[in-house]
Design a protein around this motif. Structure first.
Motif, short mmCIF file in Angstrom:
data_model
loop_
_atom_site.label_atom_id
_atom_site.label_comp_id
_atom_site.label_asym_id
_atom_site.label_seq_id
_atom_site.Cartn_x
_atom_site.Cartn_y
_atom_site.Cartn_z
N MET A 146 8.30 36.15 55.64
CA MET A 146 8.28 37.37 56.42
C MET A 146 7.24 38.35 55.86
O MET A 146 6.45 38.92 56.61
CB MET A 146 9.67 38.01 56.42
N LEU A 147 7.25 38.51 54.54
CA LEU A 147 6.30 39.42 53.91
C LEU A 147 4.87 38.93 54.09
O LEU A 147 3.96 39.70 54.37
CB LEU A 147 6.62 39.60 52.43
N ARG A 148 4.67 37.62 53.97
CA ARG A 148 3.35 37.02 54.15
C ARG A 148 2.82 37.34 55.55
O ARG A 148 1.68 37.75 55.73
CB ARG A 148 3.42 35.52 53.89
N GLY A 149 3.69 37.17 56.55
CA GLY A 149 3.31 37.47 57.93
C GLY A 149 3.01 38.94 58.14
O GLY A 149 2.07 39.30 58.85
N ALA A 150 3.80 39.80 57.50
CA ALA A 150 3.57 41.25 57.62
C ALA A 150 2.24 41.65 56.99
O ALA A 150 1.49 42.45 57.57
CB ALA A 150 4.72 42.02 56.96
N LEU A 151 1.93 41.09 55.82
CA LEU A 151 0.63 41.40 55.19
C LEU A 151 -0.53 40.93 56.06
O LEU A 151 -1.52 41.64 56.24
CB LEU A 151 0.54 40.74 53.80
N ALA A 152 -0.40 39.72 56.60
CA ALA A 152 -1.45 39.20 57.48
C ALA A 152 -1.62 40.09 58.71
O ALA A 152 -2.76 40.41 59.10
CB ALA A 152 -1.12 37.76 57.90
N ALA A 153 -0.52 40.52 59.30
CA ALA A 153 -0.59 41.38 60.49
C ALA A 153 -1.23 42.72 60.16
O ALA A 153 -2.06 43.23 60.93
CB ALA A 153 0.81 41.58 61.07
#
Length: 190
Positions: free
Chosen positions: A1-8
């Motif tokens: 989830m955090l990885r996706g948030a950073l990418a976004a």
């Protein structure tokens, strides 16, 4: 989830493009080998191999790719180990999004970026006093393994393991191996 948030968050920046994400250290090295990004964001604690070893792999497989460590583990020992492994920067995850984007830009331009509080702590904590063998013995002792079990796993004698544990305890200023492992983990030495 955090990885996706950073990418976004990074994708919202007009001058930044995310070319891939990975869920483990070895996967990160593979994605970098395939995509050859300018900057790779890396965490310290990941499945399979840690971010320090993954940073080494990234730098071997794609020497032009710069690595920026982005982690919650703001420990002086991790900072030194990451820089020694070839990282160009080290920031903590609780930094505001605009600071992260700026850190990516700065690392891309060839600058080093280090969280100032962590840099100060690193100066005053000193370098890791433990040898590689002492670090490995403490890592194994941290989860309660006996000297005999550690000896069997490392193909050493129990006496050698006890000597390494004793040396590590003395170097970190601990009363016992459990305390030594805890202190070494807190400083990012193991």
């Amino acid at each position: 989830m955090l990885r996706g948030a950073l990418a976004a968050l990074l994708e919202l920046e007009a001058d930044l493009t995310v070319v891939g994400t990975a869920g483990s250290g070895s996967e990160a090295a593979d994605v970098v080998a395939e995509t050859a990004p300018d900057v790779c964001l890396m965490d310290i604690q990941m499945p399979d191999i840690d971010g320090i070893e993954a940073t080494r792999l990234v730098r071997e497989r794609s020497p032009h790719t710069r690595v920026l460590i982005v982690t919650t583990f703001a420990r002086p020992g991790y900072l030194r180990a990451a820089l020694d492994a070839g990282a160009s920067g080290f920031v903590v995850k609780d930094a505001p999004a605009e600071q992260l984007a700026d850190a990516v830009r700065r690392v891309h331009s060839g600058l080093r970026v280090v969280d100032p509080t962590l840099a100060e702590a690193s100066l005053f904590e000193g370098t890791n006093p433990l040898s590689e063998r002492e670090r490995e013995v403490l890592r194994l002792a941290a989860d309660g393994r006996s000297a005999g079990t550690i000896a069997a796993e490392m193909f050493l004698s129990a006496g050698t393991v006890r000597n390494n544990l004793s040396a590590a305890i003395g170097k970190v200023g601990a009363a016992n191996r459990v305390q030594a492992a805890r202190l070494a983990q807190e400083k990012g030495w193991i």
